[in-house]
Design a protein around this motif. Structure first.
Motif, PDB file in Angstrom:
ATOM      1  N   CYS A 248      -2.639  -5.817   4.859  1.00 37.35           N
ATOM      2  CA  CYS A 248      -1.050  -5.888   4.691  1.00 37.35           C
ATOM      3  C   CYS A 248      -0.212  -5.519   5.701  1.00 37.35           C
ATOM      4  CB  CYS A 248      -0.924  -5.311   3.225  1.00 37.35           C
ATOM      5  SG  CYS A 248      -1.586  -6.495   1.767  1.00 37.35           S
ATOM      6  N   TRP A 336      -4.949 -11.026   3.449  1.00 38.87           N
ATOM      7  CA  TRP A 336      -3.581 -11.209   3.538  1.00 38.87           C
ATOM      8  C   TRP A 336      -2.872 -10.272   4.437  1.00 38.87           C
ATOM      9  CZ3 TRP A 336      -0.367 -14.654   1.464  1.00 38.87           C
ATOM     10  CH2 TRP A 336       1.159 -14.176   1.083  1.00 38.87           C
ATOM     11  N   LEU A 343       1.294 -10.110  -1.975  1.00 36.78           N
ATOM     12  CA  LEU A 343       0.021 -10.132  -2.395  1.00 36.78           C
ATOM     13  C   LEU A 343      -0.345  -9.936  -3.784  1.00 36.78           C
ATOM     14  CD1 LEU A 343      -3.049 -10.415  -1.876  1.00 36.78           C
ATOM     15  CD2 LEU A 343      -3.058  -7.908  -1.031  1.00 36.78           C
TER      16      LEU A 343
END
Length: 350
Positions: A248, A336, A343
């Motif tokens: 992330c 992600w 997310l």
């Protein structure tokens, strides 16, 4: 206010989603990630095991500057270990001499203490008063449990077996993370020298549901909304996810670590003692492969963790994943790379 004892921990926290974004010590659990996770309605968690008291307080202050939502702090339960014998240390030095030469590092020094002062860390937690305090590697002492309850801080322990879960429940925790064998990072096994029970999260859930009365949090190999739905239907009241958040935007994952994670959706992982002396699951790399073949050159936890710190730091500085602890679970799929909030929304939009 006393900590909950009736199974209402997650209602008390007023979470939008039954999710803990796992405490990932050593960098990934940045201030930004913890704050973003909490602001998005999950429970962000600081991995504070390697932080001293002042750093814990500073971290918590920075999170609170970003969000008013609840967050958790996580520590390692300490275990007394003997001083490292001179011959063991010399063996470890010889086994890693080539690596330090490649990384342009001097010959290592190793002196106790090998870890942060737990009592000082815990006192900082009491001062910070997070929404929860979680821990791994065993039981919190009765005195510490009493102090946390007095401060109104709910407690979350970590179990890898039904027996560990029973012991945690008896000790007075308010919830238990059931850590399956699939989970990335350190295994929460109470005994650092014990064999890994290697129980998957769904089997562990099946053993504990109906037997353990406090809320159960499933962890290990959970990557998708389908995975979340499956373990909640199996009796978990929440999930804890780490690997899914490593790439992330807010994660403090180092550049070479992030690069290795994103190389392929089929990450090859296994457990090793090579980096810290305790079993931990990570992506296979050179250091793991070569050191696992020399178990006698691996020191006990936490001495090994301190012993390998210089190599891990130098490997990061050189942009190489060869000597990094690339903690990652068994979950498959593309990671992600957007925001943590996006997310979380994606995971729970159904």
């Amino acid at each position: 206010m006393s900590a909950p004892t009736d199974g209402n921990l997650f209602r008390q926290l007023d979470l939008k989603h039954p999710l803990i974004v796992a405490p990932m010590a050593g960098g990934p659990s940045s201030v930004e990630l913890v704050a973003a996770a909490s602001a998005a309605g999950a429970l962000g968690a600081m991995g504070a095991a390697y932080s001293n008291a002042a750093a814990i307080e500073a971290f918590a202050d920075q999170v609170r500057q970003r969000t008013e939502r609840p967050f958790s702090i996580n520590l390692f339960i300490p275990h007394s270990i003997p001083e490292v014998a001179a011959d063991r240390f010399e063996h470890a030095v010889a086994a890693t001499a080539q690596y330090r030469q490649e990384l342009e590092l001097p010959s290592p020094q190793l002196e106790a203490p090998y870890e942060e002062d737990f009592d000082a860390q815990f006192d900082a937690v009491l001062r910070v008063k997070p929404a929860c305090f979680s821990f791994v590697f065993g039981l919190l002492s009765a005195d510490h449990v009493r102090e946390a309850k007095k401060a109104g801080i709910p407690l979350i322990g970590t179990a890898t077996t039904l027996e560990e879960a029973r012991t945690l429940e008896d000790s007075g925790v308010d919830a238990i993370v059931l850590q399956g064998f699939e989970a990335g990072g350190h295994r929460g096994i109470f005994d650092a020298a014990a064999a890994d029970p290697e129980i998957g999260v769904r089997d562990l859930l099946a053993q504990c549901v109906g037997t353990i009365r406090v809320p159960l949090i499933a962890a290990g190999g959970i990557m998708t909304s389908g995975d979340i739905r499956s373990v909640l239907q199996a009796g978990a009241q929440a999930v804890q996810m780490g690997t899914a958040f490593l790439a992330c935007a807010e994660a403090g994952t180092s550049t070479p670590y992030r690069g290795k994670l994103l190389e392929t959706s089929e990450r090859r992982t296994r457990t090793t003692r090579a980096f810290s002396g305790r079993f931990a699951r990570g992506i296979e790399n050179r250091f793991m492969d070569e050191m696992d073949g020399e178990p006698d050159a691996i020191l006990s936890f936490p001495a090994q963790n301190k012993f390998t710190r210089d190599m891990r730091g130098a490997s990061t500085a050189k942009g190489s994943p060869d000597f990094l602890s690339l903690w990652s679970g068994t979950g498959r799929g593309e990671l992600w790379q957007g925001s943590a909030a996006a997310l979380i929304k994606r995971l729970f939009e159904d």
